[in-house]
Design a protein around this motif. Structure first.
Motif, mmCIF file in Angstrom:
data_model
loop_
_atom_site.group_PDB
_atom_site.id
_atom_site.type_symbol
_atom_site.label_atom_id
_atom_site.label_comp_id
_atom_site.label_asym_id
_atom_site.label_seq_id
_atom_site.Cartn_x
_atom_site.Cartn_y
_atom_site.Cartn_z
ATOM 1 N N GLU A 1 -9.798 0.582 -26.198
ATOM 2 C CA GLU A 1 -11.190 0.146 -26.360
ATOM 3 C C GLU A 1 -11.361 -1.316 -25.948
ATOM 4 O OE1 GLU A 1 -12.933 2.822 -30.000
ATOM 5 O OE2 GLU A 1 -11.433 1.301 -30.505
ATOM 6 N N ILE A 2 -10.396 -2.157 -26.299
ATOM 7 C CA ILE A 2 -10.452 -3.568 -25.911
ATOM 8 C C ILE A 2 -10.394 -3.685 -24.390
ATOM 9 C CG2 ILE A 2 -9.194 -5.768 -25.966
ATOM 10 C CD1 ILE A 2 -8.495 -5.059 -28.918
ATOM 11 N N ASP A 3 -9.501 -2.945 -23.757
ATOM 12 C CA ASP A 3 -9.395 -2.944 -22.299
ATOM 13 C C ASP A 3 -10.717 -2.511 -21.672
ATOM 14 O OD1 ASP A 3 -7.949 -3.239 -19.843
ATOM 15 O OD2 ASP A 3 -7.704 -1.060 -19.778
ATOM 16 N N ASN A 4 -11.288 -1.439 -22.191
ATOM 17 C CA ASN A 4 -12.536 -0.910 -21.637
ATOM 18 C C ASN A 4 -13.691 -1.888 -21.807
ATOM 19 O OD1 ASN A 4 -11.204 1.472 -20.961
ATOM 20 N ND2 ASN A 4 -11.965 2.600 -22.720
ATOM 21 N N VAL A 5 -13.844 -2.447 -22.994
ATOM 22 C CA VAL A 5 -14.989 -3.335 -23.231
ATOM 23 C C VAL A 5 -14.821 -4.652 -22.481
ATOM 24 C CG1 VAL A 5 -14.295 -4.470 -25.396
ATOM 25 C CG2 VAL A 5 -16.714 -4.026 -24.936
ATOM 26 N N ALA A 6 -13.605 -5.162 -22.368
ATOM 27 C CA ALA A 6 -13.378 -6.388 -21.597
ATOM 28 C C ALA A 6 -13.704 -6.153 -20.123
ATOM 29 C CB ALA A 6 -11.936 -6.866 -21.756
ATOM 30 N N SER A 7 -13.310 -5.002 -19.607
ATOM 31 C CA SER A 7 -13.617 -4.678 -18.208
ATOM 32 C C SER A 7 -15.119 -4.512 -18.004
ATOM 33 C CB SER A 7 -12.873 -3.414 -17.788
ATOM 34 O OG SER A 7 -11.481 -3.653 -17.831
ATOM 35 N N TYR A 8 -15.793 -3.918 -18.975
ATOM 36 C CA TYR A 8 -17.256 -3.794 -18.908
ATOM 37 C C TYR A 8 -17.896 -5.184 -18.876
ATOM 38 C CZ TYR A 8 -22.064 -3.118 -20.396
ATOM 39 O OH TYR A 8 -23.438 -3.169 -20.486
ATOM 40 N N VAL A 9 -17.458 -6.077 -19.764
ATOM 41 C CA VAL A 9 -18.012 -7.439 -19.809
ATOM 42 C C VAL A 9 -17.805 -8.137 -18.462
ATOM 43 C CG1 VAL A 9 -17.676 -9.741 -20.816
ATOM 44 C CG2 VAL A 9 -17.901 -7.739 -22.303
ATOM 45 N N MET A 10 -16.605 -8.034 -17.901
ATOM 46 C CA MET A 10 -16.349 -8.681 -16.615
ATOM 47 C C MET A 10 -17.228 -8.087 -15.516
ATOM 48 S SD MET A 10 -14.287 -11.145 -17.217
ATOM 49 C CE MET A 10 -13.712 -11.651 -15.610
ATOM 50 N N SER A 11 -17.408 -6.763 -15.513
ATOM 51 C CA SER A 11 -18.237 -6.142 -14.489
ATOM 52 C C SER A 11 -19.690 -6.588 -14.626
ATOM 53 C CB SER A 11 -18.129 -4.610 -14.541
ATOM 54 O OG SER A 11 -18.810 -4.083 -15.657
ATOM 55 N N GLN A 12 -20.174 -6.695 -15.845
ATOM 56 C CA GLN A 12 -21.561 -7.143 -16.059
ATOM 57 C C GLN A 12 -21.726 -8.613 -15.715
ATOM 58 O OE1 GLN A 12 -22.917 -4.008 -16.044
ATOM 59 N NE2 GLN A 12 -24.457 -5.080 -17.217
ATOM 60 N N THR A 13 -20.720 -9.414 -16.033
ATOM 61 C CA THR A 13 -20.771 -10.835 -15.709
ATOM 62 C C THR A 13 -20.903 -11.031 -14.202
ATOM 63 O OG1 THR A 13 -19.512 -11.390 -17.682
ATOM 64 C CG2 THR A 13 -19.523 -13.017 -15.923
ATOM 65 N N GLU A 14 -20.154 -10.242 -13.437
ATOM 66 C CA GLU A 14 -20.232 -10.320 -11.973
ATOM 67 C C GLU A 14 -21.627 -10.007 -11.457
ATOM 68 O OE1 GLU A 14 -18.016 -11.384 -9.622
ATOM 69 O OE2 GLU A 14 -16.929 -12.063 -11.396
ATOM 70 N N LYS A 15 -22.356 -9.164 -12.185
ATOM 71 C CA LYS A 15 -23.707 -8.739 -11.772
ATOM 72 C C LYS A 15 -24.796 -9.537 -12.503
ATOM 73 C CE LYS A 15 -23.252 -4.433 -12.983
ATOM 74 N NZ LYS A 15 -23.415 -2.982 -13.168
ATOM 75 N N ASN A 16 -24.401 -10.567 -13.239
ATOM 76 C CA ASN A 16 -25.345 -11.346 -14.052
ATOM 77 C C ASN A 16 -26.152 -10.468 -14.989
ATOM 78 O OD1 ASN A 16 -24.714 -14.006 -13.205
ATOM 79 N ND2 ASN A 16 -25.707 -13.549 -11.261
ATOM 80 N N TRP A 17 -25.534 -9.384 -15.495
ATOM 81 C CA TRP A 17 -26.147 -8.499 -16.484
ATOM 82 C C TRP A 17 -27.443 -7.869 -15.970
ATOM 83 C CZ3 TRP A 17 -23.468 -7.133 -20.848
ATOM 84 C CH2 TRP A 17 -22.304 -7.883 -21.092
ATOM 85 N N SER A 18 -27.537 -7.692 -14.661
ATOM 86 C CA SER A 18 -28.764 -7.089 -14.110
ATOM 87 C C SER A 18 -28.568 -5.630 -13.786
ATOM 88 C CB SER A 18 -29.191 -7.831 -12.855
ATOM 89 O OG SER A 18 -28.186 -7.787 -11.874
#
Length: 88
Positions: A71-88
């Motif tokens: 779960e930590i791996d998944n949520v950290a990867s989600y955060v990084m992916s959203q950060t790259e897209k500026n949460w848009s």
């Protein structure tokens, strides 16, 4: 094994969004989940994000006893992916 971004989004929405909805930080506003903030505060990669999630940092509580390693791996990867897209 690759992280499951969709599963990470579910964890984020269930646990993290209370303080970090849309990449914000409702406790310490300058420490958003953004490229600029990550750069300013030395968050270099997904492993650093995983360490913060697991161990906590400042006002953020440690979630290593609440979330599994997957779960930590998944949520950290989600955060990084959203950060790259500026949460848009």
């Amino acid at each position: 094994q690759a992280a499951d971004i969709k599963a990470g989004e579910a964890v984020f929405n269930n646990i993290c969004a209370a303080c970090h909805a849309g990449g914000q930080n409702l406790v310490v506003s300058e420490k958003k989940l953004s490229k600029d903030a990550f750069s300013k505060f030395g968050v270099k990669d997904v492993n650093y994000v995983k360490a913060i999630i697991a161990g906590g940092q400042n006002a953020m509580p440690p979630l290593g006893q609440v979330l599994s390693a997957t779960e930590i791996d998944n949520v950290a990867s989600y955060v990084m992916s959203q950060t790259e897209k500026n949460w848009s």
